[in-house]
Design an enzyme around this catalytic site. Structure first.
Site, PDB file in Angstrom:
ATOM      1  N   LEU C  50       0.830  -1.199   0.000  1.00 41.85           N
ATOM      2  CA  LEU C  50       0.000   0.000   0.000  1.00 41.85           C
ATOM      3  C   LEU C  50       0.867   1.253   0.000  1.00 41.85           C
ATOM      4  CD1 LEU C  50      -2.316  -1.635   2.573  1.00 41.85           C
ATOM      5  CD2 LEU C  50      -3.177  -0.740   0.398  1.00 41.85           C
ATOM      6  N   PRO C  51       0.284   2.406  -0.396  1.00 47.11           N
ATOM      7  CA  PRO C  51       1.097   3.607  -0.601  1.00 47.11           C
ATOM      8  C   PRO C  51       1.704   4.200   0.671  1.00 47.11           C
ATOM      9  CG  PRO C  51      -1.023   3.812  -1.728  1.00 47.11           C
ATOM     10  CD  PRO C  51      -1.092   2.601  -0.860  1.00 47.11           C
ATOM     11  N   THR C  81       6.216   0.294   1.760  1.00 43.39           N
ATOM     12  CA  THR C  81       7.320   1.027   2.369  1.00 43.39           C
ATOM     13  C   THR C  81       6.717   2.090   3.283  1.00 43.39           C
ATOM     14  OG1 THR C  81       8.798   0.676   0.507  1.00 43.39           O
ATOM     15  CG2 THR C  81       9.320   2.514   1.959  1.00 43.39           C
ATOM     16  N   LYS C 156      15.321  -0.731   4.154  1.00 41.70           N
ATOM     17  CA  LYS C 156      14.840  -0.186   2.885  1.00 41.70           C
ATOM     18  C   LYS C 156      15.109   1.307   2.792  1.00 41.70           C
ATOM     19  CE  LYS C 156      12.224   0.453  -0.882  1.00 41.70           C
ATOM     20  NZ  LYS C 156      10.796   0.188  -1.091  1.00 41.70           N
ATOM     21  N   LYS C 231       9.156  10.500  -1.200  1.00 44.75           N
ATOM     22  CA  LYS C 231       8.458   9.828  -0.090  1.00 44.75           C
ATOM     23  C   LYS C 231       9.449   9.055   0.789  1.00 44.75           C
ATOM     24  CE  LYS C 231       5.862   5.702   0.892  1.00 44.75           C
ATOM     25  NZ  LYS C 231       5.460   4.400   0.344  1.00 44.75           N
TER      26      LYS C 231
END
Lengths: 282, 282, 282, 282
Positions: C50-51, C81, C156, C231
């Site tokens: 998901l975003p 992420t 990440k 982001k």
């Protein structure tokens, strides 16, 4: 500046690559000369105002330059904004050739130049400054002796370093405030009565509509070009690099003005950093 | 602030984790209570001033928090500096519980708090502000209505964003000037009569010896801690990130204050950025 | 990723707001469900991607969310992420509801997803990872256990912090080199056989014409969008701010990507920072 | 480098201000001369390696400098890292005096110099390079012709710009990762198999304990000094400023190394930026 000297009844000889500017001054009573050396051959005092130290070097030390004249005892006043250490060097050259020299960069913009309200930041010997004072007074309001040769330049770039950074600060804050829904007039009243107040917020607000008669109210025309602010910031950064003095914020501002130069803001007033950082306009 | 309310003959109930502070106020005439909920059970108006939104949330919405009281019609005045959007949220919660709420962060420092000369930047409804005005007037001098709920916070962080950046600007310029051999008093006179002038250069100069009675003249003690400036800059950056508004200069300043935090400057006055950037002291 | 699970003969139920994507998968053999809760009511393992954490929260903890199902013993694999500390929090919620959970964000881009060559960076308990391994192996090539819950996310964003910065580095250097008159192919051969070599210079060169088959060779289309890089950089900055860790360079890069977002680069590949910084194109 | 020439049976005359270095080479078979001019009076080829363009200028153009010799037809190879445009200027001077010239800065560090594995980045005419090639091959492994005079310098600073930035990137990421609780060995394995991999992460990891035999494993001694990295970054920034090319990230890194210089990191290896940015050590 030359007009104001003429108004004060000084005899003024002029040299400039811009023929129109020379012609206009001749109509006001000035006399045109054919090269810098000719100026130095007849004048008691020579005032120079040039874009960069490369031009200053050529005008003073070139083949037909001021110092090529055999006459001695001239007072040289350099009003250019250039490297402080080159001003010191040039001063030494002038004194060793039998002349006097002060560095006297200005602040106050084109308005200050027209209205004879410039501030002169002077570096050099007291004696030379006293000799220069009547002329400077004809062109400006404040004459501040900043110490030894080169210190006029140092004071100028330190001031403009603050100016460039605080204009960025006001631009970021008023953009952010607008984004958060606060009326820019209200924000101006908060900032100007609080610890955020500065020359940029009070007299030159970069947010269109907050003040009248400033560049932001007329599409960022007039005023002090972004490219000139960049030039002054780079002088500050060069001086800092020479002594490994950190300028983390000044260098960040210089980078923004460099990007602005490449995106078409170079000739706009330096308060256009507000527009560059805004979300509404590319 | 509570002392000033007592001086204006208000009846004051107090709650604080710092027992000494509570004890001191009780000696001045205040009454101590055992939890926030107890305050809300008896007072017409509750003023809160807390370190961060996490604490505000707990004090308002916790199990023994203010809103746990069944009494209605309380006016809540939050003087903390917190996220603007959390202030809006909390306002909505208060109104839906039958209360009124304004966000009213302050500027003016500990001096302003003591001398009742604070500036209150108020977000919220006109009616609530009018109800709060007599109390705010007992503690401060300027009360500026900045618009809708959350706008008091917005105005505060926009102002402090400019403050943090311009303090950095003055610190860089006075360090550079010193390095270039210019007397800081002379530089101050140049800057303060020119376009570099700002609150930091005129009233809070970070270069030791330029002014008396400011933190830089007493080892950067007193005043507004670097860590608090960092907190406010991070609030500005968070608000900016939420709408993808760039703050290239504010973010560079926040990074300098973050490094300063880790190098032992966190509790020093925020003007100690001058010392951190200087070449003379590690 | 779902296609690759189908190819490995897993039974796959899918839910997505994008009806076309769901339809396409159903053609490949998947079954559509009406809400996340329905997934949790029947599947042994649920994979989410998901975003942002706001969406993750809703999908797991909303009214019709995964955890609304009364079934126990599900293995949740979140490939989004998101904030590392929210991943830890969510893990605790899942375990306390009788489930298992790992955070398993990916790298490798759309190409890696299609070709089942993704890298999974996994945070969580060994046991849960072993349960997940066959599924992850069907979708990717490298599965790296990074430690406790949240560490997959941490790994990440640390990786992508380096990626964003080194892409900026290569973009600045190749622009500067071009400006100084050096052929970009020659510069690439210097850099790639020297200490400047990095993933960005070797496999994803941002200077058009240096490599084929990369976004810079096709107008910065395809690839990993600038807004997604922004982001991830903001996630790194948030994590750093939480512990007052300085990221002076990462924050400068995030500001450039923020300006790029506002100048129309948001949806272009993140290597378009080369074009944004260049002198040839506005 | 001189030792390797001697090993290849070249006759070597040496001049250096460091008497010990000269003495050591004489023991290996070199002959000492009394000034640069004397070198130029007898040698076919002169190789120079000096700290900055000021020194290069003095050695080539000073009163007892190389070009003061009346002999013609010398091949000059300057291995210093200096301004690209000064290298071009000097090349023109050499050619107009009847000599040949290449700029040939190196990468590979002291290890590369000792083991004859240096990379030479060469700017200048093909003919001069071919004449130089046997000598360069005796001292290094890779010889890359980067184009016209000055391009060797351009390639060098572009490479080192990437190096300085990517080292900062790795240092920020490994500090952040450690703060978030991820083992640095695990993070290294993630980064080095993913898009964050670069020379700094793979061969010169700045986080102590991750790799052996690198400066971070021995207190940041040996290697390439922070002050030298700062010098190269300033060369890149100067070249960029000359053409108004933005380097927002390179300039931020240069500022960090400037602060580091003032906090005692100047002589440590440049990977000590990891330590400077860390929370554990001041």
């Amino acid at each position: 500046m030359a007009s104001n000297l003429l108004k004060s009844k000084y005899q003024v000889n002029v040299f400039d690559l811009n023929v129109d500017a020379v012609h206009e001054l001749c109509k006001q009573g000035a006399t045109s000369v054919s090269c810098p050396a000719e100026l130095a051959g007849s004048a008691d005092t020579v005032i120079t105002m040039l874009p960069s130290s490369r031009h200053v070097k050529e005008v003073y030390c070139g083949n037909e330059g001021l110092l090529a004249s055999r006459r001695r005892g001239v007072l040289y006043i350099d009003c250019s904004t250039i490297e402080s250490n080159y001003a010191s060097e040039l001063s030494a050259v002038c004194y060793s050739s039998g002349h006097e020299f002060i560095d006297a960069p200005v602040s106050g913009g084109t308005g200050g130049a027209q209205n004879a309200t410039l501030t002169f930041m002077v570096g050099g010997e007291e004696r030379a400054l006293e000799r220069a004072r009547p002329l400077l007074s004809a062109m400006g309001k404040n004459i501040i002796h900043c110490g030894k040769s080169g210190n006029g330049q140092a004071a100028k770039i330190c001031n403009n370093l603050i100016l460039g950074i605080s204009m960025s600060a006001v631009s970021e804050a008023f953009n952010l405030g607008r984004q958060m829904g606060i009326d820019p007039h209200v924000l101006a009243s908060v900032v100007n009565s609080s610890s955020g107040r500065c020359w940029s917020s009070e007299t030159y607000n970069p947010c269109p509509g907050v003040m009248e008669g400033v560049p932001s109210s007329r599409g960022y025309t007039g005023g002090f070009a972004s490219d000139l602010m960049l030039k002054d910031l780079l002088l500050a950064l060069q001086a800092a690099a020479d002594t490994k003095m950190p300028l983390p914020i000044g260098s960040a501002v210089a980078q923004v003005y460099t990007v602005m130069h490449n995106k078409g803001y170079g000739e706009k007033d330096f308060s256009s950093i507000f527009e560059f950082l805004s979300k509404n306009k590319s």
